[in-house]
Design an enzyme around this catalytic site. Structure first.
Site, PDB file in Angstrom:
ATOM      1  N   LYS A 205       0.848  -1.202   0.000  1.00 32.23           N
ATOM      2  CA  LYS A 205       0.000   0.000   0.000  1.00 32.23           C
ATOM      3  C   LYS A 205       0.881   1.249   0.000  1.00 32.23           C
ATOM      4  O   LYS A 205       1.639   1.477   0.941  1.00 32.23           O
ATOM      5  CB  LYS A 205      -0.891   0.043   1.242  1.00 32.23           C
ATOM      6  CG  LYS A 205      -1.843   1.240   1.197  1.00 32.23           C
ATOM      7  CD  LYS A 205      -2.526   1.511   2.507  1.00 32.23           C
ATOM      8  CE  LYS A 205      -1.829   2.542   3.343  1.00 32.23           C
ATOM      9  NZ  LYS A 205      -1.813   3.898   2.789  1.00 32.23           N
ATOM     10  N   GLU A 279      10.567   0.881  10.209  1.00 27.79           N
ATOM     11  CA  GLU A 279      11.527   1.963   9.964  1.00 27.79           C
ATOM     12  C   GLU A 279      10.779   3.249  10.246  1.00 27.79           C
ATOM     13  O   GLU A 279       9.906   3.642   9.464  1.00 27.79           O
ATOM     14  CB  GLU A 279      12.037   1.869   8.514  1.00 27.79           C
ATOM     15  CG  GLU A 279      13.365   2.576   8.337  1.00 27.79           C
ATOM     16  CD  GLU A 279      13.186   4.003   7.893  1.00 27.79           C
ATOM     17  OE1 GLU A 279      13.132   4.883   8.777  1.00 27.79           O
ATOM     18  OE2 GLU A 279      13.098   4.238   6.686  1.00 27.79           O
ATOM     19  N   CYS A 313      13.358  10.758   6.896  1.00 28.14           N
ATOM     20  CA  CYS A 313      13.416  10.230   8.269  1.00 28.14           C
ATOM     21  C   CYS A 313      14.793  10.393   8.881  1.00 28.14           C
ATOM     22  O   CYS A 313      14.929  10.581  10.081  1.00 28.14           O
ATOM     23  CB  CYS A 313      12.984   8.773   8.293  1.00 28.14           C
ATOM     24  SG  CYS A 313      13.780   7.797   7.022  1.00 28.14           S
TER      25      CYS A 313
END
Ligand code: NDP
Length: 500
Positions: A205, A279, A313
């Site tokens: 997704k 993550e 990130c």
């Protein structure tokens, strides 16, 4: 003597020529837009299940964050549609894919990699259109790295026995993969390439705001003649993600996104026996020592936090500068910020594109307001932001205390918080003063100090005299609230294997 005479007469000629041409008064960039024509969008997309497009029951509109233009209708997958996708993945797993020799699986991965290279311009434009990132980044970073991941894991597919000698590696089964909006195609590659190399099948997704490159990727799968059901793509929001996580037919969940959702997924998966990798977020320290090559370090600071609008990130969002070079560093940084070009993601001159969504813009604005209220000093270079779309000027906060929200929370935008330190020990203490542990940067000319810092820093990745460098051969992942498990390299195979 003769040569000197000739040289000096040529120089005189040149000087004459130079003086006869008037220097331009302004050095503004001319627009250099990438053409949108290379991308053909459908009005409406379904889910890609069992190699076919399946008409969705519900749908929503995906937009371009730089213009708010509506791009296409995409499906909002229900639990029943997720169930169909998992069923297709299970059937493909059982009907041959998992038993296919590694060298045969590798052929498909090599094909996918090559098609991505061939169609990279199309994908780059689409990525910038749907996600807001500058075309020079999607073209020069996202696409080459996505192809490289498929090439790299194609190479492992027939060597798993050598990667894990005497452990009899076997595929896990159906992998449910949920990815974020900051690197849509690249995150897809990070997830799908190792899963397929190990003989698993996939239900993936993409994020709600950036589904289009994953949907175009279905075209690549068909072109590569990947057997139906090996990769299934369903679109939708968090509810679709939760339906994948909760599905009994999913054997392994791989998630990249916020720490909050990561924790919810860990709770949902606990006790089910599903394998899990997370993550999650970060609040990386980028540490500049007084012996660093300062001009290079400033480039590293800029790349660390303004690359992809800071939607990264592992962004170097906390700058730690040694006190003795603080004034100099900030002066150079401000000068450099004035040259950043913010605007149209499809313009090849653009350095900083659009914020990915209204929701993310609100979050950045809220945290920046909190920084001002708590007493930090804000600096933003003069820049004209487009009227439509979602934008935020590159921002630097000085006078930041460690307790401020802007020093603790992941802003996920083009916002840098600057702190100082006096000794290496203090740098380590401040750098580790975070609940995250994904990445860090160290800038110094001393090799021994780099090694010492790398040992002290509680971060999965430590860059030395560079920042935000990625390579498919390098494992990537975090500690603490940045999650667990590694993606990339040989380590990245392990979550997709069980050992007999
Ligand atoms: P999310 O963690 O919500 O999104 C990541 C992915 O998970 C998306 O595909 C999302 O779908 C999906 N998802 C959302 N809720 C669930 C759920 N309950 N179960 C399963 N899947 C779910 O991040 P956001 O996009 O909401 O961003 C929020 C913040 O997260 C950002 O401001 C940023 O700080 C951080 N973030 C960190 C990333 C990283 O790489 N570390 C990446 C993205 C965000 P949907 O797109 O529909 O929400």
């Amino acid at each position: 003597m003769r040569t000197e005479a000739v040289t000096s007469s040529r120089l005189t000629d040149l000087e004459h020529k130079r003086s006869s041409v008037s220097a331009p008064a302004a050095w503004d960039y001319a627009p250099a837009p990438e053409s949108r024509e290379v991308v053909t969008l459908r009005e409406r997309y379904g889910h890609f299940i069992g190699g076919e497009w399946v008409e969705p029951r519900d749908s929503y509109t995906t937009i371009s964050p730089s213009s708010e233009e509506e791009l296409a209708e995409v499906g909002q997958a229900t639990p029943e549609e997720v169930d169909a996708a998992v069923g297709a993945a299970r059937a493909a797993f059982a009907n041959g894919w998992s038993a296919l020799p590694g060298a045969e699986r590798a052929k498909y991965l090599f094909r996918i990699a090559r098609i991505l290279q061939e169609r990279s311009r199309e994908f780059a434009v689409l990525e910038s259109l749907n996600g807001g990132k500058p075309i020079k980044e999607s073209r020069d970073v996202d696409l080459p790295l996505a192809a490289a991941h498929f090439f790299y894991y194609a190479g492992w597919a027939d060597k798993l026995e050598y990667a894990f000698p005497n452990r009899r590696p076997q595929p896990v089964g159906v992998a449910g993969q949920i990815i974020p909006w900051n690197f849509p195609l690249l995150m897809l590659a990070w997830k799908i390439a190792p899963a397929l190399a190990c003989g698993n099948t996939v239900v993936l997704k993409p994020a709600e705001t950036t589904p289009l490159s994953a949907l175009l990727f279905c075209d690549v799968l068909r072109q590569a003649e990947l057997p139906p059901g090996v990769v299934n793509i369903v679109t939708g929001d968090g509810r679709t993600g939760a339906a994948i996580v909760d599905h009994d037919g999913v054997d392994k969940v791989a998630f990249t996104g916020s720490t909050e959702v990561g924790k919810a997924i860990q709770r949902a998966v606990a006790g089910t026996g599903k394998k899990l990798t997370l993550e999650l977020g970060g609040k990386a320290a980028n540490v500049i020592f007084d012996d660093a090559a300062l001009d290079q370090a400033v480039e590293g600071i800029v790349n660390g936090i303004y690359f992809n609008q800071g939607h990264v990130c592992c962004a170097g969002s906390r700058l730690l500068v040694q006190e003795s070079i603080y004034e100099q560093t900030i002066a150079k940084l401000k000068k450099r910020l004035a040259t950043l070009r913010v605007g149209d993601p499809l313009d090849k001159n653009t350095d900083v594109g659009a914020i990915n969504s209204k929701m993310q813009l609100d979050k950045i604005t809220e945290l920046v307001d909190a920084g001002k209220e708590e007493g930090a000093e804000i600096y933003q270079p003069a820049c004209r932001l487009p009227e439509k779309g979602y934008w935020f000027a590159p921002t630097v906060f000085t006078n930041v205390a460690q307790s401020y929200r802007i020093a603790q929370e992941e802003i996920f935008g083009p916002v840098l918080s600057v702190l100082t330190f006096r000794t290496p020990d203090e740098a380590v203490e401040k750098a580790n003063n975070t609940m995250f542990g994904l990445s860090a940067g160290v800038w110094t000319e001393k090799g021994s100090r780099i090694l010492w810092m790398a040992q002290q820093l509680r971060a999965g990745v430590v860059w030395a005299n560079t920042y935000n460098r990625f390579d498919p051969t390098s494992p990537f992942g975090g500690y603490r609230e940045s999650g667990f498990g590694r993606e990339g390299g040989r380590h990245g195979l392990e979550p997709y294997l069980r050992f007999e």
